[in-house]
Design an enzyme around this catalytic site. Structure first.
Site, PDB file in Angstrom:
ATOM      1  N   HIS A 217       0.735  41.765   2.286  1.00  0.00           N
ATOM      2  CA  HIS A 217       0.828  40.592   1.418  1.00  0.00           C
ATOM      3  C   HIS A 217       2.159  39.882   1.696  1.00  0.00           C
ATOM      4  CE1 HIS A 217       1.629  38.398  -2.349  1.00  0.00           C
ATOM      5  NE2 HIS A 217       0.337  38.466  -2.604  1.00  0.00           N
ATOM      6  N   ARG A 259      -2.318  36.359   2.588  1.00  0.00           N
ATOM      7  CA  ARG A 259      -2.998  37.530   3.126  1.00  0.00           C
ATOM      8  C   ARG A 259      -4.054  37.066   4.124  1.00  0.00           C
ATOM      9  NH1 ARG A 259      -5.573  40.290  -1.864  1.00  0.00           N
ATOM     10  NH2 ARG A 259      -5.376  38.223  -2.798  1.00  0.00           N
ATOM     11  N   LYS A 262      -7.241  34.530   3.383  1.00  0.00           N
ATOM     12  CA  LYS A 262      -7.032  33.874   2.093  1.00  0.00           C
ATOM     13  C   LYS A 262      -6.699  32.406   2.302  1.00  0.00           C
ATOM     14  CE  LYS A 262      -7.729  37.439  -0.548  1.00  0.00           C
ATOM     15  NZ  LYS A 262      -8.830  37.479  -1.528  1.00  0.00           N
ATOM     16  N   ASP A 265      -1.433  28.428   0.498  1.00  0.00           N
ATOM     17  CA  ASP A 265      -0.782  28.300  -0.811  1.00  0.00           C
ATOM     18  C   ASP A 265       0.673  27.896  -0.575  1.00  0.00           C
ATOM     19  OD1 ASP A 265       0.539  28.702  -3.272  1.00  0.00           O
ATOM     20  OD2 ASP A 265      -0.793  30.339  -3.840  1.00  0.00           O
ATOM     21  N   CYS A 267       3.356  28.256  -2.212  1.00  0.00           N
ATOM     22  CA  CYS A 267       4.449  29.187  -2.521  1.00  0.00           C
ATOM     23  C   CYS A 267       4.818  30.038  -1.321  1.00  0.00           C
ATOM     24  CB  CYS A 267       4.093  30.066  -3.717  1.00  0.00           C
ATOM     25  SG  CYS A 267       2.860  31.342  -3.392  1.00  0.00           S
ATOM     26  N   TYR A 268       3.856  30.267  -0.398  1.00  0.00           N
ATOM     27  CA  TYR A 268       4.149  31.087   0.775  1.00  0.00           C
ATOM     28  C   TYR A 268       4.987  30.337   1.805  1.00  0.00           C
ATOM     29  CZ  TYR A 268       0.982  34.367  -1.322  1.00  0.00           C
ATOM     30  OH  TYR A 268       0.402  35.242  -2.210  1.00  0.00           O
ATOM     31  N   ASP A 384       0.284  24.237  -5.568  1.00  0.00           N
ATOM     32  CA  ASP A 384      -0.233  25.220  -4.619  1.00  0.00           C
ATOM     33  C   ASP A 384      -0.888  24.519  -3.425  1.00  0.00           C
ATOM     34  OD1 ASP A 384      -2.174  26.816  -3.343  1.00  0.00           O
ATOM     35  OD2 ASP A 384      -2.903  27.747  -5.162  1.00  0.00           O
ATOM     36  N   ASP A 391       3.347  23.260 -11.356  1.00  0.00           N
ATOM     37  CA  ASP A 391       3.982  24.264 -12.211  1.00  0.00           C
ATOM     38  C   ASP A 391       5.353  24.567 -11.647  1.00  0.00           C
ATOM     39  OD1 ASP A 391       3.801  26.680 -10.367  1.00  0.00           O
ATOM     40  OD2 ASP A 391       1.668  26.206 -10.555  1.00  0.00           O
ATOM     41  N   HIS A 394       5.495  27.051  -8.350  1.00  0.00           N
ATOM     42  CA  HIS A 394       5.244  26.433  -7.052  1.00  0.00           C
ATOM     43  C   HIS A 394       6.299  25.382  -6.718  1.00  0.00           C
ATOM     44  CE1 HIS A 394       1.251  28.337  -7.478  1.00  0.00           C
ATOM     45  NE2 HIS A 394       1.312  28.376  -6.162  1.00  0.00           N
TER      46      HIS A 394
END
Length: 463
Positions: A217, A259, A262, A265, A267-268, A384, A391, A394
């Site tokens: 992850h 991952r 997936k 996103d 945030c990654y 995201d 939010d 993020h």
């Protein structure tokens, strides 16, 4: 002839791709001046959104009262610091006073006043106070009791519990070691056997999972890698395989997934992008001078129309990574049995002062385009992916990832070249210390403070 029915996961992936490429196609069809405007970081809107959140949140946020209030402080304060925005004295004092009420008399910080101490909220509170800076904020941290809390959370396996009777995972290891390092209280008792626990979490894919036997992850990979650097055991990891896993996480959308299989996103952008920023400064990686794909380097073509035309190159260039690392492991895997004592509290400082001697292992310009074109909410804040709501979480990690991209080719004291910044140069954010994810100037202030104000104890107090 019957065709296989598409899965729900495939439908979701196609929907995300459609939304993302709609934005990229719109961008490509615009004249140059309009492209520049579209790439502009909406700095004023983001600051307004963040300041409004720091002053007070609506009742709908009460569901987060149980464990997230110091996190809200950190996500907002760090985002503001990245944007170069200071909070006024009233807000600063209110924040310090609030976090002091979250501090447990027996060490650590809870999710709110009177709540049990927790390693995650301890990390968030400490980073918030470091971000605020100044004597009042930094001296409010009870390092003596915080050290005893960290020792209570330490387990025979080498891992840490998040809280009394809580889970043991890589996130707990990182938050404990990060806090101890930045507060100048990291010692052998805290470090002992942590590396063995992290190693047990590196998976067959190469990434790092939350606990042994789980799936690799992005968040846990960053936490595990940063922890291993801070305890001087990073070369015990299988770094070639870790890099191989990481480079495949940047997809055709130009952002990162967390991952395998997936969705992208925002945030990654930090959790995966920040891991690359760490790898760049590891001598056993850069000194090998392996042949690397020429992606993300400051010298690549950064013309505004090249985003989608190079999307396939991101995937294609990463496909050669495995074969470009030799069959024996590629990098030197020295152990850590050094013949001299290690000052763990100097590792973070020495790390950030190393020169960047290798190209990024990801496409930094493409990631900036994803952040700027696909994750900015029109009325402030970041998201995201297209179709999601803004939010503070993020907002924090998209901006952190954007800073990583912009500064990825620069040493700590060298200026950022305009071609390293996607969009106008006014998009440039403050640099961070990638091991701790705090703005670099605030890290240096904290280091000086905690180095000159020695913690009023030594580890013998617990024996």
């Amino acid at each position: 002839m019957e065709f296989p029915v598409a899965t729900k996961t495939q439908h979701e992936q196609w929907m995300v791709e459609t939304q993302v490429f709609r934005k990229y196609n719109l961008f490509e069809d615009l004249p140059h001046h309009a492209q520049t405007l579209m790439l502009e970081l909406r700095r004023d809107e983001h600051i307004e959104y963040l300041m409004r959140g720091l002053r007070g949140l609506p009742a709908s946020f009460s569901v987060l009262d149980a464990n997230s209030r110091p996190w809200m402080c950190y996500w907002i304060l760090h985002s503001l610091a990245l944007l170069g925005e200071l909070v006024d004295d009233e807000l600063e004092n209110r924040t310090i006073d609030f976090l002091s009420r979250c501090q447990d008399p027996n060490g650590g910080y809870g999710g709110g006043p009177g709540q049990m101490p927790h390693l995650a909220t301890t990390y968030a509170a400490v980073n918030s106070l470091i971000t605020l800076g100044g004597h009042k904020a930094l001296s409010s941290i009870n390092r003596r009791e915080l050290y005893t809390f960290l020792r209570r959370m330490k387990q025979p396996s080498g891992g840490f519990r998040m809280h009394d009777a809580g889970e043991i995972d890589v996130r707990a290891c990182y938050t404990a070691i990060s806090v101890a390092s930045v507060l100048n209280i990291l010692d052998h008792e805290l470090v002992d056997n942590v590396g063995s626990y992290i190693l047990s979490c590196q998976t067959y894919e190469g990434g790092i999972s939350g606990e042994p036997g789980s799936e690799a992850h992005g968040g846990y990979t960053f936490c595990g890698l940063a922890t291993m650097i801070l305890i001087n055991e990073v070369n015990c990891l299988d770094l070639p395989r870790l890099i191989d896993w990481l480079v495949f996480r940047q997809g055709k959308e130009c952002g990162f997934q967390g991952r395998t299989n997936k969705l992208v996103d925002g945030c990654y952008s930090f959790w995966q992008g920040g891991a690359f920023a760490l790898l760049q400064r590891i001598p056993s990686v850069s000194e090998e001078q392996i042949v690397l794909p020429d992606v993300g380097h400051c010298t690549l073509d950064t013309s505004p129309t090249s985003t989608t035309s190079r999307i396939s190159e991101v995937g294609n260039s990463s496909e050669g990574t495995s074969s470009q690392v030799d069959d024996t492991g590629g990098f030197r895997q020295e152990g850590l049995k050094v013949p001299f004592p290690v000052n763990y509290n100097d590792i973070g400082y020495d790390f950030i002062n190393r020169s960047v001697e290798m190209k990024p292992l990801f496409h930094a310009i493409a990631l900036q385009r994803y952040i700027l074109l696909c994750t900015q909410a029109e009325n402030g804040g970041l998201i995201d992916k297209p179709g999601k709501s803004r939010d503070f979480y993020h907002t924090c990690y998209c901006l952190s990832g954007l800073s990583v991209c912009q500064h990825i080719c620069s040493d700590a004291d060298s200026p950022v070249l305009p071609r390293a910044v996607s969009g106008p140069y006014s998009n440039l954010l403050e640099p961070i210390h990638p091991l701790f994810n705090v703005v670099l100037d605030q890290y240096h202030e904290a280091r000086e403070f905690f180095s000159t104000h020695r913690a009023p104890f030594n580890s013998e107090v617990l024996h």
